[in-house]
Design a protein around this motif. Structure first.
Motif, PDB file in Angstrom:
ATOM      1  N   GLN A  11     -52.197   8.421 -22.606  1.00 55.60           N
ATOM      2  CA  GLN A  11     -50.651   8.293 -22.525  1.00 55.60           C
ATOM      3  C   GLN A  11     -50.366   6.790 -22.526  1.00 55.60           C
ATOM      4  N   ARG A  12     -51.228   5.887 -22.016  1.00 60.72           N
ATOM      5  CA  ARG A  12     -51.020   4.695 -21.965  1.00 60.72           C
ATOM      6  C   ARG A  12     -51.161   4.043 -23.399  1.00 60.72           C
ATOM      7  N   GLU A  61     -50.965   6.017 -26.001  1.00 65.65           N
ATOM      8  CA  GLU A  61     -49.802   6.498 -27.006  1.00 65.65           C
ATOM      9  C   GLU A  61     -48.528   5.542 -26.742  1.00 65.65           C
ATOM     10  N   ALA A  62     -48.165   5.241 -25.414  1.00 68.02           N
ATOM     11  CA  ALA A  62     -47.038   4.205 -25.218  1.00 68.02           C
ATOM     12  C   ALA A  62     -47.249   3.042 -26.010  1.00 68.02           C
ATOM     13  N   GLN A 111     -46.586   3.244 -29.542  1.00 67.66           N
ATOM     14  CA  GLN A 111     -45.212   3.546 -29.733  1.00 67.66           C
ATOM     15  C   GLN A 111     -44.432   2.201 -29.692  1.00 67.66           C
ATOM     16  N   ASP A 112     -44.660   1.445 -28.730  1.00 68.38           N
ATOM     17  CA  ASP A 112     -44.208   0.176 -28.367  1.00 68.38           C
ATOM     18  C   ASP A 112     -44.304  -0.789 -29.625  1.00 68.38           C
TER      19      ASP A 112
END
Lengths: 198, 816
Positions: free
Chosen positions: A185-186, A188-189, A192-193
């Motif tokens: 998840q990190r 992925e984040a 995205q950032d």
């Protein structure tokens, strides 16, 4: 043997010593040759339970025991989402100032969870005050076989008491999945950032 | 009341008390009859262990830790509950093996189920049980079975956490809640080993819940706010005074490095005894919330950071140009010394009497009342309040507006049946806990209720020592202050005025009102002017001679200036001089003032605005120069509580680098090339003391008579409203756990009024004016018809900004 004149007796000592065994230790080239004694007091280490959770509960008893006021601790509350140690409390901030530490080991005696022990590492000199204040990440024990990095949940079905009783022998598959999931998840984040930044 | 008469009272009281003499551990001790052994032993220097017996709670002998041997009694006795009798021979654990063994046995029992989690317990390091276990406990336990465990910790309110396995069932918390606070929301439940503290369906949302944490002798009750943040040995403790309300509590601030970790009540028998309210205990995070770090000046319409010399130069130039045409709004939050500095700065540097400390609804005859009845006096005290046979409350809700006054009244009601009478629209929760008699009053028409006071209430007040307490809200009811003062004159009762904010009383005493100089000196009295002028080192002629403008008048004057300038510009004339050219504003929150829109417009329109603030606010948004000042932890000072008692406090953070208001004003005076004003607190205090109180006439001119009782039509009601203790005040920001214990916002109307607009109990009632509407669930309450009560400043109900109404105004009711 006749007495040498005092002026020459000094030179005699120098001359004689040339033929004796040399005591100089070739540090640092040959440091493995002279390991510290087993009970040597070196740099501290914050230990982990077998599944990677931290043993430190942030109780500050080490800071209380410290005669040199070298230790600074701030506790915090473990939450269901962010668990760093079994039980309620963990050490959120942990600092040891090695300019102050006198390596007496009273902190180790004070620690109620055996979280704090001392290693044999003694090369602590550096060229800045801030560099010799060790933070929690500098002091934490490395992750060994079978450990996953916190934050993660306790082993399912166990509580803090079971950890103290040594019933936990390693991270379970469930804990591994949880940590991998969080990491994904990190990641992925982060992606995205970066995408947003571009 | 003077110290001498106080001593005499005490001596007389002592003479009347019957004394008994007993022997404790071989020492004779003489105490008043009724003293329990544990207190008598303290006098001889013998400390008997105890968990359940703080001095201000009734004895229960619940924990049994204090067992001692009394000669002639067959079994060990609890020393916290047995009174010392004449000739009684007592042996404590020091001289009696029986007592020592009994105490050791009790300790062993208490520790059987107590967890060994001292390292993670917030009480560890300051825990009576821990200390007792370390001194007399058995180092090895004989109990080898599984300890009783409970899930850790449970929230009994958002702020209070209960860890049941640590509890030793001393019942201090439940007794406090029942006896002192009157909020018995926690109680013992279950039996035997499973006995535990529990709540019913409601959470423990008491205004005084934090005290239970402090008196808990173990770590069973802790706060969510302080949880795991520090250990007792990390903390530096400094005594301080609470800055929230006018009760004047002594507090202990515990800080670590540069952050306040917690606050606790400090023992002061004359004022707060051992208690304080949750606002004083938990509402401190605002101290470090988004502070202004340096001066700001306005350039091209935007505020930009500036150096102190630049900002001071700009501020001094702007204020200097407006000399004689400036106004000062100080808010009600300043220390006495800071307020005095403002009063002096306004009269000397700005040559104006336009100064007002009231950032709230005010009334026409309030300034006269404060000047003639309050300023520089020492009113009824807590001791007189506790001893009073009857107390009349006028427009004052003690539990919401001054909680320690409430605790003192409740104590008097419990101990000697004090009669409390309240002039209010309905019996509030606090009044009910005081068993108060209600004299119903329509808001704004309290004067009528006072004039028509029932004869039995009047008789009550005629008993010697009775007290009349007037709240700050009485100012908005025309004639109410005059009626209360008249009533005090007629009945001989003491008259006390209780504002809500900590700084108001000090500001009244130091002359932060138009027409009022320090020490209650009337500005219009030449002798008073001469006294003040000589203390300030100015010519008496230089002081203003006529009373200045109060806050609404200043706002109106600025609006009038704008209108004059506009009409002059339209006709091409040269604009006449403004009435107000500059404003100097200390901690004022615009939304506290009724018609805050007008105040905001005035702040925008005034040609020059200087703001001394700690945080960005609506005032700094419009300011030309913003000068940051200290918060209470960074300065020393004095709050004057409602009694007129000075409550000095020292700096908590000795290394703080901010300036208090008084110092900034002294710097401004330097930039204005004026003679040096005193700038540090000792010098300010010395000047205030050298002035002293005014001994001359204190006129109360004008008689604002009572107006007619409003007569709301169908679908209308008269607005009643006051601030709750926990609301959306800016000094409670940053504390979500405390905010969770607020009372739910409800609108209150009588059954007939609710039926009139067709809103059943629990449904939402909308209350509206031309400016806005507040909709809240309605709670049918026993109260006169045609009145609606709303919380004044709660998150869902902001009366001043949404309705722009004050209590006594007529509002429209409807169904949402």
């Amino acid at each position: 043997m006749p007495e040498l004149p005092p002026a020459l007796s000094g030179f005699w000592v120098t001359f004689r010593t040339q033929f004796q065994k040399v005591n100089t230790e070739q540090y640092p080239e040959q440091k493995d040759k002279f390991p510290p004694k087993p009970r040597f007091h070196g740099r501290h280490q914050l230990n982990r339970w077998a599944d990677g959770l931290e043993k430190c509960v942030g109780c500050e008893l080490c800071a209380w025991a410290c005669p040199a006021d070298a230790i600074y601790v701030q506790g915090a509350d473990n939450s269901e989402a962010q668990r760093f140690s079994p039980g309620e409390r963990y050490g959120r901030v942990y600092q040891i100032n090695y300019l102050r530490c006198i390596f007496c080991g009273l902190c180790i005696e004070a620690c109620p969870t055996r979280a704090l022990t001392m290693t044999h590492e003694y090369e602590l000199a550096d060229n800045g005050r801030e560099k010799v204040i060790f933070e929690k990440q500098d002091l934490l024990a490395p992750l060994r076989e079978g450990m996953v990095p916190p934050p993660h949940a306790m082993v399912a079905g166990m509580d803090s008491h079971d950890y103290y009783m040594g019933k936990v022998t390693g991270a379970t598959e469930q804990q591994r999945e949880e940590v991998q999931h969080e990491e994904a998840q990190r990641e992925e984040a982060r992606r995205q950032d970066q995408g947003a930044a571009q | 009341m003077t110290a001498t008469s106080n001593d005499k009272d005490t001596a007389q009281a002592a003479a009347e008390v019957e004394m008994v003499t007993g022997v404790i551990d071989g020492h004779e001790v003489t105490v008043p009859k009724g003293t329990v052994i544990i207190r008598a032993a303290e006098l001889t220097g013998v400390d008997i262990p105890r968990f359940c017996a703080p001095p201000l709670l009734d004895p229960v002998a619940a924990c049994r830790a204090c067992l001692i041997e009394v000669e002639g009694m067959p079994k060990p006795q609890p020393s916290c509950a047995v009174e010392l009798g004449d000739g009684m021979v007592v042996h404590t654990q020091l001289t009696s093996e029986v007592a020592a063994k009994a105490q050791a046995g009790v300790m062993e029992f208490l520790l059987i189920n107590h967890p060994l989690d001292c390292p993670v317990c917030d009480k560890g390091g300051e825990c009576p049980l821990q200390n007792q276990a370390m001194t007399t406990g058995n180092p090895e336990t004989r109990y080898t079975l599984q300890k009783l465990t409970f899930p850790k910790p449970i929230n009994i309110s958002t702020e209070i956490l209960l860890d049941r396995e640590r509890c030793v069932m001393c019942q201090r918390c439940t007794r406090f809640a029942d006896e002192i606070a009157g909020d018995p929301f926690i109680e013992l439940v279950q039996r035997g080993a499973h006995q535990q503290i529990g709540i019913g369906e409601e959470p423990f949302d008491s205004y005084f819940s934090g005290n239970t944490i402090q008196i808990c002798p173990v770590g069973a009750l802790t706060s969510a706010d302080y949880r795991f943040r520090a250990r007792p040995f990390d903390l530096v403790s400094v005594p301080t005074t609470c800055e929230h309300c006018a009760s004047g509590c002594s507090l202990r601030t515990d800080y670590r490095h540069d952050a306040v970790m917690r606050r606790q009540a400090w023992d002061d028998p004359e004022v707060n005894e051992e208690w304080n309210c949750d606002k004083g205990r938990f509402a401190f995070p605002y101290l470090s919330l988004d502070r202004l770090s340096g001066p700001l000046v306005r350039e091209d319409g935007e505020l930009r950071p500036a150096s102190w010399p630049e900002a001071l130069r700009l501020a001094a130039d702007g204020l200097g140009r407006a000399r004689g045409r400036a106004a000062v709004l100080t808010g009600g939050r300043l220390t006495m010394e800071d307020a005095y500095a403002y009063a002096r700065f306004a009269r000397t540097a700005l040559a104006t009497d336009n100064i007002d400390m009231r950032a709230r609804a005010i009334g026409p005859d309030e300034a006269g009342f404060l000047a003639s009845q309050v300023a520089g006096t020492c009113g009824p005290t807590y001791a007189q309040l506790a001893a009073a046979p009857a107390v009349l409350l006028v427009a004052f809700e003690p539990e919401e507006e001054s909680p320690i006054v409430f605790l003192r009244l409740r104590k008097a009601v419990r101990q000697h049946g004090q009669q409390v009478v309240t002039v209010a629209p309905y019996p509030s929760h606090g009044s009910t806990k005081l068993s108060a008699t209600l004299v119903p009053a329509v808001p704004g028409a309290e004067a009528h209720s006072l004039a028509a006071l029932p004869a039995d209430v009047r008789d009550l007040l005629q008993q010697p020592g009775s007290v009349i307490l007037v709240g700050e809200r009485a100012a908005t009811a025309p004639g109410a202050l005059r009626a209360a003062a008249d009533l005090a004159d007629q009945t001989g009762a003491h008259l006390g005025w209780i504002p809500r904010r900590a700084g108001e009383r000090g500001a009244v005493d130091t002359g932060c009102l138009p027409g009022l100089l320090p020490g209650g000196r009337p500005l219009t009295d030449p002798a008073a002017r001469r006294e003040v002028a000589s203390a300030w080192g100015v010519a008496a002629d230089d002081l203003p001679t006529s009373a200045g403008l109060d806050l609404p008048a200043v706002v109106a004057a600025i609006a009038a200036d704008v209108a004059t300038r506009r009409s002059a510009a339209e006709q091409g004339d040269e604009a006449p001089a403004n009435t107000i050219d500059a404003l100097l504003v200390a901690g004022v929150e615009a939304s506290d003032v009724p018609h805050s829109d007008a105040l905001l417009r005035a702040l925008q329109d005034v040609p020059f605005l200087v703001s001394l603030e700690t945080r960005p606010s609506e005032v700094t948004d419009f300011a030309d120069v913003v000068l940051p000042v200290s918060v209470v932890t960074e300065k020393e000072g004095t709050f004057v509580d409602w009694e007129g008692r000075r409550r000095p406090f020292a700096r908590s953070f000795p290394l703080a680098t901010t300036f208090p208001d008084a110092e900034v004003l002294a710097l401004l005076a330097d930039y204005l090339d004026l003679d040096a004003a005193p700038r540090d607190v000792p010098a300010l205090r010395a000047e205030i003391d050298s002035l002293g109180a005014w001994g001359g006439e204190r006129p109360w001119p004008g008689a604002a008579g009572a107006t007619d009782t409003p007569n709301p039509g169908p679908g209308e009601a008269v607005l009643a409203s006051w601030r709750l203790l926990l609301d959306r005040g800016i000094m409670q920001e940053g504390e979500p756990y405390l905010a969770g214990t607020r009372q739910p916002s409800v609108a209150r109307v009588s059954a007939a009024t609710a039926a009139g607009v067709g809103v059943p109990d629990g449904e939402r009632l909308s209350v509206s004016t031309d400016h806005g509407t507040i909709a809240l669930p309605v709670e049918i309450t026993e109260m006169p018809d045609g009145i609606v009560w709303l919380p004044m400043n709660s998150p869902e109900s902001r009366v001043t900004t949404t309705l722009r109404a004050t209590p006594g105004d007529t509002v429209r009711l409807g169904r949402e």
